[in-house]
Design a protein around this motif. Structure first.
Motif, PDB file in Angstrom:
ATOM      1  N   LEU A  48       0.795  -1.176   0.054  1.00  0.00           N
ATOM      2  CA  LEU A  48      -0.194  -0.089  -0.081  1.00  0.00           C
ATOM      3  C   LEU A  48       0.823   1.207   0.049  1.00  0.00           C
ATOM      4  O   LEU A  48       0.695   2.227  -0.939  1.00  0.00           O
ATOM      5  N   THR A  49       1.818   1.166   0.724  1.00  0.00           N
ATOM      6  CA  THR A  49       2.810   2.349   0.961  1.00  0.00           C
ATOM      7  C   THR A  49       3.578   2.445  -0.392  1.00  0.00           C
ATOM      8  O   THR A  49       3.844   3.634  -0.818  1.00  0.00           O
ATOM      9  N   ALA A  50       3.932   1.509  -1.011  1.00  0.00           N
ATOM     10  CA  ALA A  50       4.833   1.360  -2.350  1.00  0.00           C
ATOM     11  C   ALA A  50       3.763   1.989  -3.345  1.00  0.00           C
ATOM     12  O   ALA A  50       4.048   2.809  -4.154  1.00  0.00           O
ATOM     13  N   ALA A  51       2.518   1.553  -3.290  1.00  0.00           N
ATOM     14  CA  ALA A  51       1.426   2.226  -4.157  1.00  0.00           C
ATOM     15  C   ALA A  51       1.422   3.858  -4.134  1.00  0.00           C
ATOM     16  O   ALA A  51       1.259   4.638  -4.966  1.00  0.00           O
ATOM     17  N   GLN A  52       1.365   4.152  -2.901  1.00  0.00           N
ATOM     18  CA  GLN A  52       1.344   5.576  -2.461  1.00  0.00           C
ATOM     19  C   GLN A  52       2.452   6.432  -3.141  1.00  0.00           C
ATOM     20  O   GLN A  52       2.459   7.352  -3.762  1.00  0.00           O
ATOM     21  N   LEU A  53       3.513   5.654  -3.012  1.00  0.00           N
ATOM     22  CA  LEU A  53       4.930   6.369  -3.247  1.00  0.00           C
ATOM     23  C   LEU A  53       4.827   6.588  -4.684  1.00  0.00           C
ATOM     24  O   LEU A  53       5.151   7.511  -5.515  1.00  0.00           O
ATOM     25  N   SER A  54       4.379   5.376  -5.485  1.00  0.00           N
ATOM     26  CA  SER A  54       4.467   5.510  -7.057  1.00  0.00           C
ATOM     27  C   SER A  54       3.492   6.424  -7.600  1.00  0.00           C
ATOM     28  O   SER A  54       3.980   7.201  -8.377  1.00  0.00           O
ATOM     29  N   VAL A  55       2.433   6.758  -6.753  1.00  0.00           N
ATOM     30  CA  VAL A  55       1.486   7.718  -7.376  1.00  0.00           C
ATOM     31  C   VAL A  55       2.252   9.032  -7.040  1.00  0.00           C
ATOM     32  O   VAL A  55       1.980  10.021  -8.114  1.00  0.00           O
ATOM     33  N   GLU A  56       2.670   9.347  -5.973  1.00  0.00           N
ATOM     34  CA  GLU A  56       3.179  10.739  -5.396  1.00  0.00           C
ATOM     35  C   GLU A  56       4.426  10.878  -6.462  1.00  0.00           C
ATOM     36  O   GLU A  56       4.322  12.041  -6.843  1.00  0.00           O
ATOM     37  N   VAL A  57       5.311   9.924  -6.780  1.00  0.00           N
ATOM     38  CA  VAL A  57       6.325  10.327  -7.506  1.00  0.00           C
ATOM     39  C   VAL A  57       5.736  10.529  -8.808  1.00  0.00           C
ATOM     40  O   VAL A  57       6.447  11.638  -9.469  1.00  0.00           O
ATOM     41  N   GLU A  58       5.210   9.781  -9.528  1.00  0.00           N
ATOM     42  CA  GLU A  58       4.678  10.024 -10.745  1.00  0.00           C
ATOM     43  C   GLU A  58       3.733  11.474 -10.759  1.00  0.00           C
ATOM     44  O   GLU A  58       4.032  12.278 -11.735  1.00  0.00           O
ATOM     45  N   GLU A  59       3.048  11.956  -9.985  1.00  0.00           N
ATOM     46  CA  GLU A  59       2.464  13.283  -9.832  1.00  0.00           C
ATOM     47  C   GLU A  59       3.519  14.239  -9.663  1.00  0.00           C
ATOM     48  O   GLU A  59       3.526  15.286 -10.504  1.00  0.00           O
ATOM     49  N   HIS A  60       4.581  14.141  -8.681  1.00  0.00           N
ATOM     50  CA  HIS A  60       5.825  15.251  -8.765  1.00  0.00           C
ATOM     51  C   HIS A  60       6.728  15.282 -10.062  1.00  0.00           C
ATOM     52  O   HIS A  60       7.301  16.312 -10.181  1.00  0.00           O
ATOM     53  N   THR A  61       7.236  14.049 -10.699  1.00  0.00           N
ATOM     54  CA  THR A  61       8.071  14.118 -11.653  1.00  0.00           C
ATOM     55  C   THR A  61       7.318  13.760 -12.984  1.00  0.00           C
ATOM     56  O   THR A  61       8.034  14.032 -14.045  1.00  0.00           O
ATOM     57  N   GLY A  62       6.214  13.164 -13.127  1.00  0.00           N
ATOM     58  CA  GLY A  62       5.746  12.739 -14.393  1.00  0.00           C
ATOM     59  C   GLY A  62       6.065  11.423 -14.840  1.00  0.00           C
ATOM     60  O   GLY A  62       5.944  10.996 -15.878  1.00  0.00           O
TER      61      GLY A  62
END
Length: 101
Positions: A48-62
């Motif tokens: 779950l945390t990995a999924a949150q990180l993946s989404v946050e990184v995608e939103e922040h970096t593209g």
């Protein structure tokens, strides 16, 4: 959908490594920043945390980063290098990013 991307030419932008370390620390409930050389999988990151990180990184970096990167031996330093150089980060497919043809 607008995606915030890192602009290396922006002197006011927070360095990616500091941002990512702080994000991981926040999600894990740590008191300080996550150590940049610590394997992510050793710090109790669950799916779950990995999924949150993946989404946050995608939103922040593209850039899309697979969940597995946050669950294994990768470090913050390694992820930052990959994101900055597009060495192993996978571009977000148009359909996933919500782009229209």
């Amino acid at each position: 959908m607008t995606t915030a991307r890192i602009d290396p030419s922006d002197p006011s932008a927070e360095p990616l490594g500091i941002w990512l370390s702080s994000l991981i620390a926040d999600l894990l409930g740590l008191d300080g920043p996550f150590p940049a050389d610590q394997p992510l999988g050793e710090m109790g990151i669950d799916s779950l945390t990995a999924a949150q990180l993946s989404v946050e990184v995608e939103e922040h970096t593209g850039a899309y980063v697979p969940l597995e990167r946050f669950l294994g031996e990768d470090t913050v330093e390694g992820l930052v290098r990959a994101l900055e150089h597009d060495a192993t980060a996978t571009p977000v497919p148009d359909a996933v990013a919500g782009a229209s043809a």
